[in-house]
Design an enzyme around this catalytic site. Structure first.
Site, PDB file in Angstrom:
ATOM      1  N   GLU A 161     -10.480  19.443   9.637  1.00 39.38           N
ATOM      2  CA  GLU A 161     -10.471  19.858  10.939  1.00 39.38           C
ATOM      3  C   GLU A 161      -8.952  20.041  11.834  1.00 39.38           C
ATOM      4  O   GLU A 161      -9.345  20.941  12.885  1.00 39.38           O
ATOM      5  CB  GLU A 161     -10.752  18.157  11.795  1.00 39.38           C
ATOM      6  CG  GLU A 161     -12.200  17.288  11.569  1.00 39.38           C
ATOM      7  CD  GLU A 161     -11.624  16.932  10.751  1.00 39.38           C
ATOM      8  OE1 GLU A 161     -11.218  16.835   9.323  1.00 39.38           O
ATOM      9  OE2 GLU A 161     -12.755  15.286  10.362  1.00 39.38           O
ATOM     10  N   ASN A 198      -9.475  19.844   3.939  1.00 41.93           N
ATOM     11  CA  ASN A 198      -8.005  19.301   4.236  1.00 41.93           C
ATOM     12  C   ASN A 198      -7.615  20.114   2.964  1.00 41.93           C
ATOM     13  O   ASN A 198      -7.794  20.535   1.942  1.00 41.93           O
ATOM     14  CB  ASN A 198      -8.005  17.944   3.416  1.00 41.93           C
ATOM     15  CG  ASN A 198      -9.183  17.879   2.470  1.00 41.93           C
ATOM     16  OD1 ASN A 198     -10.325  18.966   1.604  1.00 41.93           O
ATOM     17  ND2 ASN A 198      -9.500  16.910   1.989  1.00 41.93           N
ATOM     18  N   CYS A 223      -5.380  17.116   7.384  1.00 40.99           N
ATOM     19  CA  CYS A 223      -7.392  17.097   7.493  1.00 40.99           C
ATOM     20  C   CYS A 223      -8.183  19.045   7.807  1.00 40.99           C
ATOM     21  O   CYS A 223      -6.609  19.588   8.239  1.00 40.99           O
ATOM     22  CB  CYS A 223      -7.861  16.554   8.362  1.00 40.99           C
ATOM     23  SG  CYS A 223      -7.033  14.648   7.956  1.00 40.99           S
ATOM     24  N   CYS A 239      -7.541  13.605  13.843  1.00 41.85           N
ATOM     25  CA  CYS A 239      -7.970  14.649  14.399  1.00 41.85           C
ATOM     26  C   CYS A 239      -8.846  14.832  15.689  1.00 41.85           C
ATOM     27  O   CYS A 239      -9.131  15.528  16.366  1.00 41.85           O
ATOM     28  CB  CYS A 239      -9.193  15.026  13.219  1.00 41.85           C
ATOM     29  SG  CYS A 239      -8.087  15.726  11.351  1.00 41.85           S
ATOM     30  N   GLU A 298      -3.969  19.353   0.583  1.00 37.48           N
ATOM     31  CA  GLU A 298      -3.197  17.800   0.466  1.00 37.48           C
ATOM     32  C   GLU A 298      -1.807  18.495  -0.029  1.00 37.48           C
ATOM     33  O   GLU A 298      -1.814  19.492  -0.986  1.00 37.48           O
ATOM     34  CB  GLU A 298      -3.679  17.261  -0.759  1.00 37.48           C
ATOM     35  CG  GLU A 298      -4.630  16.766  -0.369  1.00 37.48           C
ATOM     36  CD  GLU A 298      -5.762  15.360  -1.111  1.00 37.48           C
ATOM     37  OE1 GLU A 298      -6.018  15.400  -2.270  1.00 37.48           O
ATOM     38  OE2 GLU A 298      -6.639  15.144  -0.128  1.00 37.48           O
TER      39      GLU A 298
HETATM   40  N1  THU Z   1      -9.578  13.920   5.226  1.00 42.83           N
HETATM   41  C1  THU Z   1     -10.096  14.414   6.441  1.00 42.83           C
HETATM   42  O1  THU Z   1      -9.421  16.323   5.771  1.00 42.83           O
HETATM   43  N2  THU Z   1     -10.577  14.792   7.371  1.00 42.83           N
HETATM   44  C2  THU Z   1     -10.747  13.622   8.071  1.00 42.83           C
HETATM   45  O2  THU Z   1     -10.817  13.815   9.297  1.00 42.83           O
HETATM   46  C3  THU Z   1      -9.833  12.123   7.264  1.00 42.83           C
HETATM   47  C4  THU Z   1      -9.512  12.133   5.788  1.00 42.83           C
HETATM   48  C5  THU Z   1      -8.787  14.408   4.394  1.00 42.83           C
HETATM   49  C6  THU Z   1      -7.030  14.079   4.290  1.00 42.83           C
HETATM   50  C7  THU Z   1      -7.313  13.936   2.555  1.00 42.83           C
HETATM   51  O3  THU Z   1      -7.159  15.073   1.801  1.00 42.83           O
HETATM   52  C8  THU Z   1      -8.446  13.079   1.679  1.00 42.83           C
HETATM   53  O4  THU Z   1      -9.209  13.829   3.442  1.00 42.83           O
HETATM   54  C9  THU Z   1      -8.976  11.758   1.892  1.00 42.83           C
HETATM   55  O5  THU Z   1      -7.861  10.702   2.978  1.00 42.83           O
END
Ligand code: THU
Length: 135
Positions: free
Chosen positions: A59, A46, A57, A91, A48
């Site tokens: 995935e 992920n 995300c 995702c 941000e």
């Molecule tokens: N996140 C993912 O990387 N994959 C997911 O399927 C759920 C959420 C990340 C997004 C964000 O950076 C952190 O998790 C909290 O939501």
């Protein structure tokens, strides 16, 4: 087909990828590892952003990396977090574009496989190409 050996490699890759997560806002590191039919593993984390909705995300990073390198067919994806969080809805939708049969392994940082499922199971009645083709 997902062999036991590849399954282990995929889980390990997802856990290892977590270290590269850029998650200064949530503190929630996610690692993904996607196995293509060609046998390659594409990982993702992920990423941000200070403007929160621009976050992507793990995935989707993995799948976009793979597709941008010519891959279209996928066998499995492993997703690793501290507490075995499941892939989000966006995702699931993006994964479904490339097949409802893709195996999804949801793992925690202790290497526990909390769920072994599929995209189709995670996204019932998925919206897909057949809905868009109206002609
Ligand atoms: N996140 C993912 O990387 N994959 C997911 O399927 C759920 C959420 C990340 C997004 C964000 O950076 C952190 O998790 C909290 O939501």
């Amino acid at each position: 087909m997902l062999t036991d050996e590849m399954r282990e490699k995929l889980i390990e890759s997802a856990i290892e990828a977590r270290r590269w997560a850029y998650a200064p806002y949530s503190g929630y590191a996610v690692g993904a590892a996607l196995l293509s039919a060609s046998g390659r593993i594409y990982d993702g984390v992920n990423v941000e952003n200070a403007a929160y909705p621009n976050t992507i995300c793990a995935e989707r990073v993995a799948i976009f990396k793979a597709v941008s390198e010519g891959e279209r067919e996928f066998i499995a994806i492993a997703v690793a977090t501290s507490n075995a969080g499941a892939p989000c809805g966006a995702c699931r939708q993006v994964l479904s574009e490339f097949g409802l049969d893709i195996v999804v392994l949801i793992v925690d940082d202790q290497r526990r496989v909390v769920a072994e499922t599929s995209v189709g199971e995670l996204l019932p009645r998925a919206f897909g190409a057949e809905q868009v083709k109206t002609g």
